[in-house]
Design a protein around this motif. Structure first.
Motif, PDB file in Angstrom:
ATOM      1  N   ILE A 184       0.855  -1.183   0.000  1.00 47.52           N
ATOM      2  CA  ILE A 184       0.000   0.000   0.000  1.00 47.52           C
ATOM      3  C   ILE A 184       0.891   1.232   0.000  1.00 47.52           C
ATOM      4  O   ILE A 184       2.025   1.202   0.504  1.00 47.52           O
ATOM      5  CB  ILE A 184      -0.976   0.021   1.203  1.00 47.52           C
ATOM      6  N   GLY A 185       0.405   2.315  -0.594  1.00 45.73           N
ATOM      7  CA  GLY A 185       1.223   3.515  -0.685  1.00 45.73           C
ATOM      8  C   GLY A 185       0.364   4.762  -0.794  1.00 45.73           C
ATOM      9  O   GLY A 185      -0.870   4.696  -0.862  1.00 45.73           O
ATOM     10  N   GLY A 186       1.024   5.899  -0.835  1.00 45.47           N
ATOM     11  CA  GLY A 186       0.326   7.162  -0.973  1.00 45.47           C
ATOM     12  C   GLY A 186      -0.051   7.447  -2.418  1.00 45.47           C
ATOM     13  O   GLY A 186       0.436   6.799  -3.341  1.00 45.47           O
ATOM     14  N   PRO A 187      -0.920   8.447  -2.636  1.00 48.45           N
ATOM     15  CA  PRO A 187      -1.395   8.743  -3.989  1.00 48.45           C
ATOM     16  C   PRO A 187      -0.433   9.579  -4.825  1.00 48.45           C
ATOM     17  O   PRO A 187      -0.663   9.762  -6.022  1.00 48.45           O
ATOM     18  CB  PRO A 187      -2.690   9.509  -3.734  1.00 48.45           C
ATOM     19  N   GLU A 188       0.641  10.092  -4.207  1.00 46.29           N
ATOM     20  CA  GLU A 188       1.548  10.996  -4.925  1.00 46.29           C
ATOM     21  C   GLU A 188       3.007  10.584  -4.711  1.00 46.29           C
ATOM     22  O   GLU A 188       3.361  10.051  -3.664  1.00 46.29           O
ATOM     23  CB  GLU A 188       1.408  12.433  -4.401  1.00 46.29           C
ATOM     24  N   GLN A 189       3.826  10.874  -5.722  1.00 42.88           N
ATOM     25  CA  GLN A 189       5.265  10.674  -5.589  1.00 42.88           C
ATOM     26  C   GLN A 189       5.964  12.026  -5.426  1.00 42.88           C
ATOM     27  O   GLN A 189       5.546  13.028  -6.002  1.00 42.88           O
ATOM     28  CB  GLN A 189       5.842   9.963  -6.818  1.00 42.88           C
ATOM     29  N   PHE A 190       7.019  12.010  -4.619  1.00 41.41           N
ATOM     30  CA  PHE A 190       7.846  13.191  -4.394  1.00 41.41           C
ATOM     31  C   PHE A 190       9.310  12.778  -4.449  1.00 41.41           C
ATOM     32  O   PHE A 190       9.619  11.586  -4.397  1.00 41.41           O
ATOM     33  CB  PHE A 190       7.587  13.790  -2.995  1.00 41.41           C
ATOM     34  N   ARG A 191      10.173  13.741  -4.526  1.00 44.11           N
ATOM     35  CA  ARG A 191      11.576  13.475  -4.216  1.00 44.11           C
ATOM     36  C   ARG A 191      11.722  13.611  -2.712  1.00 44.11           C
ATOM     37  O   ARG A 191      11.182  14.535  -2.106  1.00 44.11           O
ATOM     38  CB  ARG A 191      12.488  14.466  -4.933  1.00 44.11           C
ATOM     39  N   GLY A 230       5.335  -1.318  -5.836  1.00 42.05           N
ATOM     40  CA  GLY A 230       5.196  -1.816  -7.193  1.00 42.05           C
ATOM     41  C   GLY A 230       3.900  -1.361  -7.838  1.00 42.05           C
ATOM     42  O   GLY A 230       3.055  -0.716  -7.206  1.00 42.05           O
ATOM     43  N   PRO A 231       3.711  -1.721  -9.106  1.00 42.54           N
ATOM     44  CA  PRO A 231       2.537  -1.248  -9.859  1.00 42.54           C
ATOM     45  C   PRO A 231       1.211  -1.796  -9.355  1.00 42.54           C
ATOM     46  O   PRO A 231       0.154  -1.238  -9.668  1.00 42.54           O
ATOM     47  CB  PRO A 231       2.825  -1.726 -11.284  1.00 42.54           C
ATOM     48  N   ASP A 232       1.232  -2.870  -8.581  1.00 42.63           N
ATOM     49  CA  ASP A 232      -0.012  -3.450  -8.080  1.00 42.63           C
ATOM     50  C   ASP A 232      -0.396  -2.954  -6.688  1.00 42.63           C
ATOM     51  O   ASP A 232      -1.349  -3.448  -6.081  1.00 42.63           O
ATOM     52  CB  ASP A 232       0.099  -4.982  -8.043  1.00 42.63           C
ATOM     53  N   ALA A 233       0.338  -1.981  -6.172  1.00 41.83           N
ATOM     54  CA  ALA A 233       0.048  -1.466  -4.829  1.00 41.83           C
ATOM     55  C   ALA A 233      -1.330  -0.811  -4.780  1.00 41.83           C
ATOM     56  O   ALA A 233      -1.787  -0.203  -5.756  1.00 41.83           O
ATOM     57  CB  ALA A 233       1.111  -0.460  -4.420  1.00 41.83           C
ATOM     58  N   GLN A 234      -1.987  -0.935  -3.635  1.00 38.85           N
ATOM     59  CA  GLN A 234      -3.240  -0.224  -3.404  1.00 38.85           C
ATOM     60  C   GLN A 234      -2.915   1.143  -2.813  1.00 38.85           C
ATOM     61  O   GLN A 234      -2.217   1.229  -1.802  1.00 38.85           O
ATOM     62  CB  GLN A 234      -4.139  -1.022  -2.462  1.00 38.85           C
ATOM     63  N   LEU A 235      -3.396   2.198  -3.462  1.00 40.23           N
ATOM     64  CA  LEU A 235      -3.024   3.554  -3.070  1.00 40.23           C
ATOM     65  C   LEU A 235      -4.093   4.220  -2.219  1.00 40.23           C
ATOM     66  O   LEU A 235      -5.291   4.033  -2.448  1.00 40.23           O
ATOM     67  CB  LEU A 235      -2.747   4.402  -4.319  1.00 40.23           C
ATOM     68  N   GLY A 236      -3.638   4.984  -1.241  1.00 41.19           N
ATOM     69  CA  GLY A 236      -4.542   5.739  -0.398  1.00 41.19           C
ATOM     70  C   GLY A 236      -5.078   6.964  -1.122  1.00 41.19           C
ATOM     71  O   GLY A 236      -4.732   7.232  -2.275  1.00 41.19           O
ATOM     72  N   GLU A 237      -5.911   7.726  -0.411  1.00 43.21           N
ATOM     73  CA  GLU A 237      -6.586   8.871  -1.022  1.00 43.21           C
ATOM     74  C   GLU A 237      -6.099  10.213  -0.488  1.00 43.21           C
ATOM     75  O   GLU A 237      -6.302  11.242  -1.132  1.00 43.21           O
ATOM     76  CB  GLU A 237      -8.095   8.763  -0.781  1.00 43.21           C
TER      77      GLU A 237
END
Length: 248
Positions: A184-191, A230-237
């Motif tokens: 599971i991960g967040g909805p956005e990517q950052f540096r 990975g690409p199959d992670a469920q993302l939070g909102e």
């Protein structure tokens, strides 16, 4: 369904207990301050009696290499033993995205050992790998501060709010055992360096963040994508902007 949450009074555990209760489950908070100690076994048999699921979201009180290894090894061994005796049908543990890629770090070596014990136990299990929490960004800054400046590598990072972590763990807990890992991960990517710079500024923390490609993360050297799911992670909102607004 009775679900025992180990570490149930902590940041994630307390939110998880609330969310499970809102969905009609009997959520039991188990922690030293509720009379349950996974290191000694105190209160474990009583807490796990009649439980369908045990969820371990506890963490070591010390991140020193030997101490954290001893914590996860002893705690997990006891939990597996007591949950087996109680007939618990689903063992769930919260871990970290990238754990298997961070073995230079004493903390992550301990998490690797925790996961191995669970996999090798023969018990039905699910391991949830979450990206780092927004709430711990300042902690990352503290660990990365050298002579008053925060040194961080410019790697990609996809943090998430603790509310989304609890929701993700809860969904896994009430489902069928995965006998594997759910990311599971967040909805956005950052540096990473840019995010910490923004978070410190929002908190009026004057420390300078130095972009340092040689800097480590929790004692481990990392590449650009080490911390990403990975690409199959469920993302939070919950986005960073929303989370910051909620904190004001």
């Amino acid at each position: 369904m009775k679900v025992v949450v180990i570490g149930g009074t902590g940041l994630i555990g307390s939110k998880l207990v609330t969310k499970l209760g809102e969905h009609g489950h009997e959520a039991v908070s188990a922690a030293p301050n509720t009379g349950v100690n996974t290191l000694t076994g105190e209160g474990l048999a009583e807490a796990l009696d009649g439980a369908a699921v045990v969820v371990d979201v506890s963490n070591s009180p010390s991140f020193a290499d030997d101490a954290v290894m001893e914590f996860f090894r002893t705690s997990t061994t006891n939990l597996l033993e007591y949950s087996a005796k109680a007939g618990v049908g689903h063992y769930v543990a919260l871990s970290v995205v990238g754990t298997d890629r961070l073995s230079e770090s004493g903390y992550f070596r301990a998490k690797i050992e925790q996961e191995k014990l669970i996999r090798d136990s023969g018990r039905p299990y699910s391991i949830v790998h979450a990206t780092q929490f927004f709430e711990f960004v300042r902690g990352i800054a503290d660990l990365s501060t050298v002579d008053g400046k925060v040194h961080l590598p410019p790697v990609l990072f996809q943090p998430m709010a603790s509310d989304d972590v609890a929701a993700g763990v809860g969904r896994v807990a009430v489902g069928e055992p995965l006998n594997g890992i759910r990311e599971i991960g967040g909805p956005e990517q950052f540096r990473l360096d840019e995010l910490v710079r923004k978070a410190l500024a929002a908190a009026d923390d004057p420390r300078e963040v130095v972009t340092d490609e040689q800097a480590s993360y929790s004692g481990a050297r990392i590449s650009e994508r080490t911390l990403l799911p990975g690409p199959d992670a469920q993302l939070g909102e919950i986005t960073l902007r929303t989370w910051l607004a909620q904190r004001q």
